[in-house]
Design an enzyme around this catalytic site. Structure first.
Site, mmCIF file in Angstrom:
data_model
loop_
_atom_site.group_PDB
_atom_site.id
_atom_site.type_symbol
_atom_site.label_atom_id
_atom_site.label_comp_id
_atom_site.label_asym_id
_atom_site.label_seq_id
_atom_site.Cartn_x
_atom_site.Cartn_y
_atom_site.Cartn_z
ATOM 1 N N ASN A 16 0.841 -1.210 0.000
ATOM 2 C CA ASN A 16 0.000 0.000 0.000
ATOM 3 C C ASN A 16 0.870 1.252 0.000
ATOM 4 O O ASN A 16 0.552 2.231 -0.680
ATOM 5 C CB ASN A 16 -0.954 -0.006 1.190
ATOM 6 N N LEU A 87 -2.968 2.974 17.798
ATOM 7 C CA LEU A 87 -2.336 4.249 18.170
ATOM 8 C C LEU A 87 -2.804 4.709 19.539
ATOM 9 O O LEU A 87 -3.951 4.474 19.935
ATOM 10 C CB LEU A 87 -2.666 5.321 17.129
ATOM 11 N N ASN A 101 -6.906 4.979 7.674
ATOM 12 C CA ASN A 101 -6.435 3.582 7.701
ATOM 13 C C ASN A 101 -7.049 2.823 6.539
ATOM 14 O O ASN A 101 -8.176 3.093 6.131
ATOM 15 C CB ASN A 101 -6.877 2.936 9.025
ATOM 16 N N HIS A 103 -8.308 -0.921 5.519
ATOM 17 C CA HIS A 103 -8.641 -2.210 6.142
ATOM 18 C C HIS A 103 -9.162 -3.166 5.060
ATOM 19 O O HIS A 103 -9.976 -2.764 4.224
ATOM 20 C CB HIS A 103 -9.693 -2.019 7.245
ATOM 21 N N GLU A 141 -10.584 6.532 18.465
ATOM 22 C CA GLU A 141 -10.035 5.784 19.608
ATOM 23 C C GLU A 141 -10.321 4.282 19.533
ATOM 24 O O GLU A 141 -9.644 3.486 20.183
ATOM 25 C CB GLU A 141 -10.574 6.335 20.932
ATOM 26 N N GLY A 142 -11.317 3.882 18.783
ATOM 27 C CA GLY A 142 -11.651 2.453 18.686
ATOM 28 C C GLY A 142 -10.768 1.743 17.681
ATOM 29 O O GLY A 142 -9.881 2.344 17.072
ATOM 30 N N VAL A 143 -11.022 0.445 17.500
ATOM 31 C CA VAL A 143 -10.290 -0.313 16.474
ATOM 32 C C VAL A 143 -11.215 -0.471 15.269
ATOM 33 O O VAL A 143 -12.239 -1.140 15.338
ATOM 34 C CB VAL A 143 -9.853 -1.701 17.016
ATOM 35 N N ASP A 144 -10.867 0.201 14.184
ATOM 36 C CA ASP A 144 -11.632 0.179 12.920
ATOM 37 C C ASP A 144 -13.038 0.757 13.064
ATOM 38 O O ASP A 144 -13.967 0.331 12.372
ATOM 39 C CB ASP A 144 -11.717 -1.266 12.353
ATOM 40 N N GLU A 173 -7.324 -2.225 -2.610
ATOM 41 C CA GLU A 173 -6.771 -1.351 -1.559
ATOM 42 C C GLU A 173 -5.864 -0.291 -2.166
ATOM 43 O O GLU A 173 -5.921 0.889 -1.802
ATOM 44 C CB GLU A 173 -5.964 -2.173 -0.546
HETATM 45 C C1 GAR Z 1 -3.232 -4.847 3.890
HETATM 46 O O1 GAR Z 1 -4.098 -5.811 3.375
HETATM 47 C C2 GAR Z 1 -3.952 -3.956 4.874
HETATM 48 O O2 GAR Z 1 -5.270 -3.672 4.528
HETATM 49 C C3 GAR Z 1 -3.912 -4.804 6.106
HETATM 50 O O3 GAR Z 1 -2.606 -5.351 6.096
HETATM 51 C C4 GAR Z 1 -2.160 -5.492 4.752
HETATM 52 C C5 GAR Z 1 -0.833 -4.788 4.621
HETATM 53 O O4 GAR Z 1 -0.274 -4.990 3.347
HETATM 54 N N1 GAR Z 1 -4.191 -4.018 7.279
HETATM 55 C C6 GAR Z 1 -4.852 -4.474 8.325
HETATM 56 O O5 GAR Z 1 -5.262 -5.609 8.415
HETATM 57 C C7 GAR Z 1 -5.074 -3.460 9.446
HETATM 58 N N2 GAR Z 1 -6.102 -3.881 10.323
HETATM 59 P P1 GAR Z 1 0.900 -4.085 2.820
HETATM 60 O O6 GAR Z 1 1.968 -4.026 3.916
HETATM 61 O O7 GAR Z 1 1.392 -4.828 1.603
HETATM 62 O O8 GAR Z 1 0.347 -2.727 2.482
#
Ligand code: GAR
Length: 194
Positions: A16, A87, A101, A103, A141-144, A173
């Site tokens: 990403n 965080l 973020n 997800h 403050e929460g998760v997602d 993504e």
């Molecule tokens: C991605 O799929 C991202 O959405 C996920 O980790 C991967 C990182 O890939 N994030 C989460 O699960 C956060 N809760 P990357 O390092 O190749 O970008």
């Protein structure tokens, strides 16, 4: 064009992050200046991607250190791109509406504590879902739990392994993270005018 200073927080491979680096390089994110990439661990391959692109890097394992690095970078917006830590409330408060973020699911499904990385896709497949997707959202403050900026669906195909699905979702993504970043910058600018 006035550029917005963006810091990216990472923990892993950094595809990403790479998508953002590439879009800044090819001119499709002209409003972005990547000022720093901060990793939660030294082994994050994302650090190499950043170094290759000439972006300043740091490793910050604890939250006070992360805050220090963010402050030092002068970041106006923070992107969590595969950042696997929560965080601190201090950081959230200081950068409210300035942290986004990515997800790998259709929030509110398959998100929150315990749902990250491949675990998300394992759960989606185990539940027999016909579709999944990706979400860009503000971080609170929460998760997602923060406000959703953008979301896009991705089909789950017959016989998909979690890895197959992860790869398909990841492609989406890479597109929506950049789009979500543009929107977050626009929102910030609007805030400045009002
Ligand atoms: C991605 O799929 C991202 O959405 C996920 O980790 C991967 C990182 O890939 N994030 C989460 O699960 C956060 N809760 P990357 O390092 O190749 O970008």
């Amino acid at each position: 064009m006035e550029k917005t200073r963006v810091a990216v927080l990472v923990s892993g491979g950094g595809t990403n992050l790479q998508a953002i680096i590439d879009k800044v390089a090819d001119g499709s994110l002209p409003q972005v200046e990547l000022v720093k990439v901060i990793a939660s661990k030294e082994s994050a391959y994302a650090l190499e991607r950043a170094a290759k692109a000439g972006i300043e890097t740091a490793v910050a394992k604890e939250q006070p250190q992360v805050l220090e690095e963010l402050e030092g970078s002068g970041a106006e917006i923070i992107v969590l791109a595969g950042y696997m830590k929560v965080l601190s409330p201090e950081i959230i408060k200081k950068y409210r509406n300035r942290i986004i973020n990515i997800h790998p699911s259709l929030i509110p499904k398959y998100c929150g504590k315990g749902f990250y990385g491949i675990r998300v896709h394992n759960a989606v497949i185990a539940a027999g879902e016909k579709e999944s997707g990706a979400t860009v959202h503000y971080v609170d403050e929460g998760v997602d739990t923060g406000e959703i900026i953008l979301q896009e669906k991705v089909p789950v195909l017959e016989g998909d392994t979690p890895e197959d699905l992860a790869a398909r979702v990841l492609k989406t993504e890479h597109v929506i993270l950049a789009e979500g970043l543009k929107i977050a910058i626009q929102n910030l600018e609007k805030e400045g005018i009002e």
